[in-house]
Scaffold this motif. Sequence first.
Motif, PDB file in Angstrom:
ATOM      1  N   ARG A 168       0.854  -1.184   0.088  1.00 37.06           N
ATOM      2  CA  ARG A 168       0.062   0.321  -0.081  1.00 37.06           C
ATOM      3  C   ARG A 168       0.719   1.258  -0.294  1.00 37.06           C
ATOM      4  NH1 ARG A 168      -5.104  -0.961   4.173  1.00 37.06           N
ATOM      5  NH2 ARG A 168      -5.908  -2.764   2.887  1.00 37.06           N
ATOM      6  N   GLU A 169       1.717   1.055   0.580  1.00 38.02           N
ATOM      7  CA  GLU A 169       3.145   2.713   0.817  1.00 38.02           C
ATOM      8  C   GLU A 169       3.664   2.862  -0.727  1.00 38.02           C
ATOM      9  OE1 GLU A 169       7.106   3.013   2.265  1.00 38.02           O
ATOM     10  OE2 GLU A 169       5.735   2.403   4.524  1.00 38.02           O
ATOM     11  N   ARG A 170       3.573   1.640  -1.581  1.00 39.67           N
ATOM     12  CA  ARG A 170       4.544   1.685  -2.834  1.00 39.67           C
ATOM     13  C   ARG A 170       3.405   2.765  -3.454  1.00 39.67           C
ATOM     14  NH1 ARG A 170       8.029  -3.620  -4.043  1.00 39.67           N
ATOM     15  NH2 ARG A 170       9.620  -3.454  -2.027  1.00 39.67           N
ATOM     16  N   ILE A 171       2.391   2.067  -3.473  1.00 37.66           N
ATOM     17  CA  ILE A 171       1.339   2.133  -4.388  1.00 37.66           C
ATOM     18  C   ILE A 171       0.426   3.988  -4.017  1.00 37.66           C
ATOM     19  CG2 ILE A 171       0.186   0.638  -5.918  1.00 37.66           C
ATOM     20  CD1 ILE A 171      -1.776   0.043  -3.897  1.00 37.66           C
ATOM     21  N   GLY A 172       1.047   4.491  -2.838  1.00 41.99           N
ATOM     22  CA  GLY A 172       0.658   5.988  -2.178  1.00 41.99           C
ATOM     23  C   GLY A 172      -0.654   5.617  -1.647  1.00 41.99           C
ATOM     24  N   GLU A 173      -0.778   4.413  -1.152  1.00 39.64           N
ATOM     25  CA  GLU A 173      -2.310   4.772  -0.366  1.00 39.64           C
ATOM     26  C   GLU A 173      -1.311   4.527   0.879  1.00 39.64           C
ATOM     27  OE1 GLU A 173      -4.981   0.772   0.063  1.00 39.64           O
ATOM     28  OE2 GLU A 173      -5.051   1.120  -2.222  1.00 39.64           O
ATOM     29  N   GLU A 174      -2.833   4.861   2.154  1.00 40.80           N
ATOM     30  CA  GLU A 174      -2.543   4.765   3.727  1.00 40.80           C
ATOM     31  C   GLU A 174      -2.583   3.453   3.850  1.00 40.80           C
ATOM     32  OE1 GLU A 174      -3.407   8.135   5.759  1.00 40.80           O
ATOM     33  OE2 GLU A 174      -3.179   9.639   4.309  1.00 40.80           O
ATOM     34  N   ALA A 175      -2.349   3.365   4.611  1.00 48.31           N
ATOM     35  CA  ALA A 175      -2.810   2.046   5.830  1.00 48.31           C
ATOM     36  C   ALA A 175      -3.314   2.490   6.859  1.00 48.31           C
ATOM     37  CB  ALA A 175      -1.664   1.473   6.317  1.00 48.31           C
ATOM     38  N   PRO A 176      -4.611   1.881   6.717  1.00 50.12           N
ATOM     39  CA  PRO A 176      -6.021   2.247   7.846  1.00 50.12           C
ATOM     40  C   PRO A 176      -5.124   1.946   8.964  1.00 50.12           C
ATOM     41  CG  PRO A 176      -5.737   0.158   6.188  1.00 50.12           C
ATOM     42  CD  PRO A 176      -4.512   0.470   5.901  1.00 50.12           C
ATOM     43  N   PRO A 177      -5.563   2.339  10.396  1.00 49.06           N
ATOM     44  CA  PRO A 177      -5.183   2.149  11.540  1.00 49.06           C
ATOM     45  C   PRO A 177      -5.738   0.418  12.100  1.00 49.06           C
ATOM     46  CG  PRO A 177      -6.729   3.952  11.953  1.00 49.06           C
ATOM     47  CD  PRO A 177      -6.460   3.953  10.048  1.00 49.06           C
ATOM     48  N   PRO A 178      -4.709   0.374  13.047  1.00 52.86           N
ATOM     49  CA  PRO A 178      -4.851  -0.911  13.115  1.00 52.86           C
ATOM     50  C   PRO A 178      -6.354  -1.006  13.779  1.00 52.86           C
ATOM     51  CG  PRO A 178      -2.858  -0.449  13.837  1.00 52.86           C
ATOM     52  CD  PRO A 178      -2.752   1.123  13.381  1.00 52.86           C
ATOM     53  N   SER A 179      -7.287  -1.778  13.519  1.00 51.12           N
ATOM     54  CA  SER A 179      -8.596  -2.149  14.562  1.00 51.12           C
ATOM     55  C   SER A 179      -8.518  -2.869  15.891  1.00 51.12           C
ATOM     56  CB  SER A 179      -9.634  -2.781  13.510  1.00 51.12           C
ATOM     57  OG  SER A 179      -9.236  -3.659  13.372  1.00 51.12           O
ATOM     58  N   VAL A 180      -9.510  -2.179  16.727  1.00 52.51           N
ATOM     59  CA  VAL A 180      -9.264  -2.951  18.523  1.00 52.51           C
ATOM     60  C   VAL A 180     -10.433  -3.516  18.213  1.00 52.51           C
ATOM     61  CG1 VAL A 180      -9.576  -2.142  20.742  1.00 52.51           C
ATOM     62  CG2 VAL A 180      -8.273  -0.929  19.161  1.00 52.51           C
ATOM     63  N   ALA A 181      -9.937  -5.038  18.349  1.00 56.59           N
ATOM     64  CA  ALA A 181     -10.796  -5.782  18.485  1.00 56.59           C
ATOM     65  C   ALA A 181     -11.977  -5.478  19.589  1.00 56.59           C
ATOM     66  CB  ALA A 181     -11.153  -7.233  18.740  1.00 56.59           C
ATOM     67  N   SER A 182     -13.179  -5.421  19.319  1.00 54.95           N
ATOM     68  CA  SER A 182     -14.145  -5.478  20.035  1.00 54.95           C
ATOM     69  C   SER A 182     -14.733  -6.252  21.192  1.00 54.95           C
ATOM     70  CB  SER A 182     -16.113  -5.444  18.799  1.00 54.95           C
ATOM     71  OG  SER A 182     -16.795  -5.385  20.561  1.00 54.95           O
ATOM     72  N   GLY A 183     -15.137  -5.967  22.400  1.00 54.79           N
ATOM     73  CA  GLY A 183     -15.078  -6.980  23.883  1.00 54.79           C
ATOM     74  C   GLY A 183     -16.601  -7.578  23.598  1.00 54.79           C
ATOM     75  N   GLY A 184     -17.148  -7.478  22.697  1.00 53.18           N
ATOM     76  CA  GLY A 184     -18.353  -8.740  22.593  1.00 53.18           C
ATOM     77  C   GLY A 184     -19.477  -8.092  23.683  1.00 53.18           C
ATOM     78  N   HIS A 185     -19.224  -7.043  24.454  1.00 53.72           N
ATOM     79  CA  HIS A 185     -20.488  -6.022  24.675  1.00 53.72           C
ATOM     80  C   HIS A 185     -20.434  -4.666  24.468  1.00 53.72           C
ATOM     81  CE1 HIS A 185     -17.222  -6.933  28.031  1.00 53.72           C
ATOM     82  NE2 HIS A 185     -17.910  -5.929  28.333  1.00 53.72           N
ATOM     83  N   ASP A 186     -21.581  -4.087  25.604  1.00 56.43           N
ATOM     84  CA  ASP A 186     -21.780  -2.506  24.750  1.00 56.43           C
ATOM     85  C   ASP A 186     -22.394  -2.221  26.758  1.00 56.43           C
ATOM     86  OD1 ASP A 186     -24.310  -3.813  25.384  1.00 56.43           O
ATOM     87  OD2 ASP A 186     -24.747  -2.581  23.177  1.00 56.43           O
ATOM     88  N   HIS A 187     -21.259  -2.740  27.296  1.00 62.47           N
ATOM     89  CA  HIS A 187     -20.801  -1.483  28.603  1.00 62.47           C
ATOM     90  C   HIS A 187     -20.596  -1.489  29.003  1.00 62.47           C
ATOM     91  CE1 HIS A 187     -21.869  -6.138  29.558  1.00 62.47           C
ATOM     92  NE2 HIS A 187     -20.844  -5.258  31.229  1.00 62.47           N
ATOM     93  N   ASP A 188     -20.573  -0.061  30.373  1.00 57.90           N
ATOM     94  CA  ASP A 188     -18.932   0.181  30.581  1.00 57.90           C
ATOM     95  C   ASP A 188     -18.699  -0.700  31.976  1.00 57.90           C
ATOM     96  OD1 ASP A 188     -19.492   2.475  28.795  1.00 57.90           O
ATOM     97  OD2 ASP A 188     -19.844   3.755  30.535  1.00 57.90           O
ATOM     98  N   HIS A 189     -17.604  -0.947  32.260  1.00 55.04           N
ATOM     99  CA  HIS A 189     -17.194  -1.711  33.428  1.00 55.04           C
ATOM    100  C   HIS A 189     -16.708  -0.604  34.733  1.00 55.04           C
ATOM    101  CE1 HIS A 189     -17.113  -5.838  31.777  1.00 55.04           C
ATOM    102  NE2 HIS A 189     -16.658  -5.025  31.147  1.00 55.04           N
TER     103      HIS A 189
END
Length: 94
Positions: A73-94
């Motif tokens: 991607r760098e060679r063709i001038g495309e920006e690499a997307p930032p690394p994604s953080v895997a979801s914890g599997g639930h949507d409430h706060d701890h």
Amino acid sequence: MVLPGLLSKAATTVVTGAVGVAAYEVLRRAAAKVPARDIAVTAAEWGLRGVRTAETRAESARLTIADVVAEARERIGEEAPPPSVASGGHDHDH
């Protein structure tokens, strides 16, 4: 004339049977001395080591492929997307 051939084959069969019985007895006695639990634990240990080795190699391959894709991607001038953080599997706060 048939009798010597028949006796020869019978003797060979008896000797083969005796050797087989002796080998069976040796193996049976050896198996009785080794506890089955130790064999099971050793087999599980080897399995766990194999799984861990496979996981390590798979992660290494994944990282290598990610590096190759990022460089391409760098060679063709495309920006690499930032690394994604895997979801914890639930949507409430701890």
